[in-house]
Scaffold this motif. Sequence first.
Motif, PDB file in Angstrom:
ATOM      1  N   THR A 176       0.428 -12.751   8.619  1.00  0.00           N
ATOM      2  CA  THR A 176       0.338 -12.941   7.067  1.00  0.00           C
ATOM      3  C   THR A 176       0.859 -11.768   6.469  1.00  0.00           C
ATOM      4  O   THR A 176       0.313 -11.324   5.326  1.00  0.00           O
ATOM      5  N   GLN A 179       2.237 -11.868   2.617  1.00  0.00           N
ATOM      6  CA  GLN A 179       1.569 -12.446   1.708  1.00  0.00           C
ATOM      7  C   GLN A 179       0.961 -11.467   0.930  1.00  0.00           C
ATOM      8  O   GLN A 179       0.580 -10.379   1.664  1.00  0.00           O
ATOM      9  N   GLU A 180       0.850 -11.411  -0.281  1.00  0.00           N
ATOM     10  CA  GLU A 180       0.312 -10.669  -1.238  1.00  0.00           C
ATOM     11  C   GLU A 180      -0.995 -10.861  -1.513  1.00  0.00           C
ATOM     12  O   GLU A 180      -1.708 -11.930  -1.752  1.00  0.00           O
TER      13      GLU A 180
END
Length: 352
Positions: A176, A179-180
């Motif tokens: 991940t 991902q932010e």
Amino acid sequence: MPEFLMYEWLTKPLWLWFSFLAIVIVLLAFDLGVLHRKTKEIEVRESLILSALYIGLGVLFSGFVWWAFEGERAGASAAEAATMLSGWEAAKLYLTGFVVEKSLAMDNVFVIAMIFTYFAVPRMYQHRVLFWGILGVIVLRGIMIGLGATLISQYGWVLYIFAVFLILTGIKMWMTAEQEYDVSSSPVLKFIRRRFNVTDELHGEKFWVKKPDPKTGKLAWFMTPLFLALIMVEIVDVVFAVDSVPAIFAITTDPFIVYTSNIFAILGLRALYFALAALVHRFHYLKYALALLLVFIGSKIFLADLLGMEGGKFPANWSLGITFAILFGGIAYSLWKTRHEGASMRDVSDPM
């Protein structure tokens, strides 16, 4: 020395814990009462100097750890001394923990930058949020480490659960990494907005303001976005502590080393934030290195058993060396891959 200071708490005498807490209090008082007595915007140059100072103090504290553990060992019987950490071993374990916690704090910096951007908190007010956030961290980490130390002392197999958790967390972090963090999706934030009065605009450096309630017309207390930012910073630290506390316990189970390395790494978080917030994009690939680091730390316990290492422990020298190699590789690769992006990326730390 008064007799009560010799009483042990979490395997160490009270005077040792009080000495460390005194150092922390002096540093916080100097930071707030001298360096940042007035609200101001902290420049990158100042934050770099402060960050270097905190890192230097954190490294120097390893000398205090060496002295304290050597003194404790010298005062013990030969049989007791044989089971105790030597000063050098304790210092190396402390430094490994300090480096790991400081590195994981860098990931925390990236999320804090997103929080400040979401709430449009100007740089001149960010230090206030971070200062009170650090105080909360010191208490929360102390509680979590105390509980962890108690569990491990009574149930040694808990360490293997921590190890598996770290390996799985490292794998998840790797998968991940792109991902932010989405601040608006936080259930806690949604709950607060539904249940409490919250202003839409900042009111200087105030966390709470009194203003007429639109429903009743009477004066009521309202949270400001600055206070919401503080809440989110605390929540993020709890989330990160779930990773970092097991990580340090996988390095050493000594509560004093665990807590001091943890807190010294966190104390410099404010300075580290202002130094790195403008350069978060340059450390894009650091998350992959942190993921590998968590997997390595979690694997150490199993490797020590499988390879029949002395005392069932992974050598402190190897642990410190591999930790440095992973982090240096991650930082170097990040800086090299993003070497042409400096001029095109915006500064996420200054939303105003």
